[in-house]
Design an enzyme around this catalytic site. Structure first.
Site, PDB file in Angstrom:
ATOM      1  N   SER A 126      54.649  38.720  40.450  1.00 25.69           N
ATOM      2  CA  SER A 126      53.251  39.212  41.413  1.00 25.69           C
ATOM      3  C   SER A 126      54.480  39.263  42.795  1.00 25.69           C
ATOM      4  O   SER A 126      53.081  40.831  42.925  1.00 25.69           O
ATOM      5  CB  SER A 126      52.179  37.357  41.357  1.00 25.69           C
ATOM      6  OG  SER A 126      51.766  38.055  40.272  1.00 25.69           O
ATOM      7  N   HIS A 169      54.962  44.962  35.960  1.00 28.90           N
ATOM      8  CA  HIS A 169      54.429  44.296  36.733  1.00 28.90           C
ATOM      9  C   HIS A 169      52.870  44.229  35.502  1.00 28.90           C
ATOM     10  O   HIS A 169      52.507  45.079  35.941  1.00 28.90           O
ATOM     11  CB  HIS A 169      53.417  43.905  38.034  1.00 28.90           C
ATOM     12  CG  HIS A 169      53.006  43.172  38.536  1.00 28.90           C
ATOM     13  ND1 HIS A 169      52.292  43.130  39.491  1.00 28.90           N
ATOM     14  CD2 HIS A 169      51.856  41.951  38.430  1.00 28.90           C
ATOM     15  CE1 HIS A 169      51.329  42.407  40.236  1.00 28.90           C
ATOM     16  NE2 HIS A 169      51.469  41.186  39.337  1.00 28.90           N
ATOM     17  N   GLU A 189      52.509  47.587  37.251  1.00 21.74           N
ATOM     18  CA  GLU A 189      53.358  48.467  38.530  1.00 21.74           C
ATOM     19  C   GLU A 189      54.922  48.009  37.951  1.00 21.74           C
ATOM     20  O   GLU A 189      55.259  47.153  37.833  1.00 21.74           O
ATOM     21  CB  GLU A 189      53.029  47.503  39.709  1.00 21.74           C
ATOM     22  CG  GLU A 189      52.043  47.525  40.349  1.00 21.74           C
ATOM     23  CD  GLU A 189      51.661  46.923  41.836  1.00 21.74           C
ATOM     24  OE1 GLU A 189      50.821  46.783  42.758  1.00 21.74           O
ATOM     25  OE2 GLU A 189      51.943  45.416  41.892  1.00 21.74           O
ATOM     26  N   ASN A 203      48.955  42.775  44.504  1.00 25.84           N
ATOM     27  CA  ASN A 203      48.446  41.885  45.560  1.00 25.84           C
ATOM     28  C   ASN A 203      48.595  42.064  46.682  1.00 25.84           C
ATOM     29  O   ASN A 203      47.348  40.744  47.668  1.00 25.84           O
ATOM     30  CB  ASN A 203      49.150  40.597  44.670  1.00 25.84           C
ATOM     31  CG  ASN A 203      48.873  40.314  42.997  1.00 25.84           C
ATOM     32  OD1 ASN A 203      47.901  39.691  43.026  1.00 25.84           O
ATOM     33  ND2 ASN A 203      49.969  40.176  42.494  1.00 25.84           N
TER      34      ASN A 203
END
Ligand code: CAA
Ligand code: NAD
Length: 296
Positions: A118, A139, A151, A189
């Site tokens: 992450s 991701h 991602e 994130n």
């Protein structure tokens, strides 16, 4: 590309294994114990049942999907025939560095080694291998069978061809890949965790209660889940680990994790996966019940 190995069968790993198997890949799912793997397969079975109930999959497709998932505890055996490895183990740098050194040793030389991290630097993870040009971030978002985004994060040495392959594979899984650069927390994130952390601060400072904070964001901003419920869903340990990477990597006090989050993780209150976080969770129940500690 036919054989995929997923390392870690927790919240994310079971979803990643589910989706690859659903789209016809043979999947080895590796975790530390047969109990964890049994739990992962039970979760995958339940999530496939939802898709059958919605008419997305037939019973035969569900059975075939499950048959394509091969659980194992021996990493060396699990990666021996892999074309692509996706690491979805605990969000701790030491765990990832050790795993990537082992993946490099045991996976075929031409295999792509992807991480679902992450927040941790792809370049750093790649440095544990002798093939940094084949290491990449892939991701997925939680829950993997539902969320469209992947991602795609290149490390310093990642080859264009490797990046293109991961983009193509993501599209084959009916996902939408978005390329981002290798900075702490990437995009998802870096934006999401400060919001979650701020919601925890609002609770900690007594601005409002758990349900109230979540209701503001659900009904006021049309978020499908409030930030505290989402934190429970992601895992409070995962949120804390990500915030620490952001705080250390970007060097700004605004990313410092709220002391309440730190305390909850220390106390083993990790959210859905431990049965309690900001809310209490009973298997089979969809009712959202605020944890006793936060009842006003
Ligand atoms: N597997 C398969 N299908 C699932 C599923 C799963 N694990 N979970 C939910 N679904 C399906 C349901 O069957 C349902 O399907 P239909 O739309 O066809 O009816 C649909 O998803 C909605 O589910 P529910 O009705 O049970 O519940 P809901 O409407 O509350 O939606 C949710 C659940 C999709 C999870 C929604 O609440 C949501 O989008 N929440 C926010 C999720 C989010 O923000 N994820 C990103 C987290 S951050 C991250 O992943 C990155 C990181 O590094 C931390
Ligand atoms: P989790 O705690 O639910 O599961 C981690 C799994 O990894 C556990 O089953 C654990 O036994 C296993 N594991 C640990 N060390 C291992 C090893 N050496 N070999 C094999 N298995 C090992 O964590 P998670 O939420 O699934 O997160 C996994 C990764 O995905 C993390 O990097 C996390 O940051 C990332 N991620 C999480 C979310 C989320 O919403 N939870 C979303 C996107 C990405």
């Amino acid at each position: 590309m036919k054989n995929v190995t997923v390392i870690g069968g927790g919240t994310m790993g079971n979803g990643i294994a589910h989706v690859f198997a659903q789209y016809g890949y043979e999947v080895c799912l590796v975790d530390l114990s047969t109990e964890i793997l049994d739990r992962a397969l039970t979760t995958i079975g339940k999530n496939l049942d939802r898709q059958v109930a919605k008419g997305i999959l037939s019973e035969e497709e569900k059975t075939a999907t499950l048959q394509r998932i091969h659980p194992m505890t021996d990493l060396r055996e699990g990666v021996a025939g892999a074309d692509l490895v996706i690491e979805a183990a605990t969000e701790q740098i030491d765990v990832k560095l050790q795993l990537f050194a082992e993946l490099d040793r045991y996976a075929p030389g031409e295999a792509i080694l992807a991480t679902n991290t992450s927040s941790i630097s792809i370049t750093k993870i790649a440095s544990a291998t002798k093939r940094p040009q084949q290491v990449i971030g892939m991701h997925f978002m939680n829950p993997v069978p539902v969320m469209k985004l992947v991602e795609v994060i290149r490390g310093y040495a990642t080859l264009d061809a490797v990046c293109q392959r991961v983009i193509d594979i993501s599209r084959r899984l009916d996902k939408v890949p978005v390329e981002v650069n290798d900075y702490p927390g990437f995009v998802a994130n870096r934006l999401l965790m400060p919001m979650i952390n701020e919601a925890i601060y609002a609770l900690y400072e007594g601005v409002s209660g758990v349900e109230e904070i979540d209701t503001v964001m659900k009904l006021g901003m049309a978020h499908p889940m409030g930030p505290l419920q989402l934190a429970d869903f992601i895992g409070l340990d995962v949120c804390l680990a990500i915030l620490r990477v952001l705080h250390e990597g970007l060097g700004q006090p605004k990313y410092a994790p709220c002391p309440l989050l730190v305390n909850m993780v220390t106390a083993g209150k990790l959210g859905v996966k431990s049965g309690e976080g900001f809310y209490k969770y009973t298997p089979g129940s969809k009712e959202l019940v605020v944890a006793d500690r936060f009842r006003q």
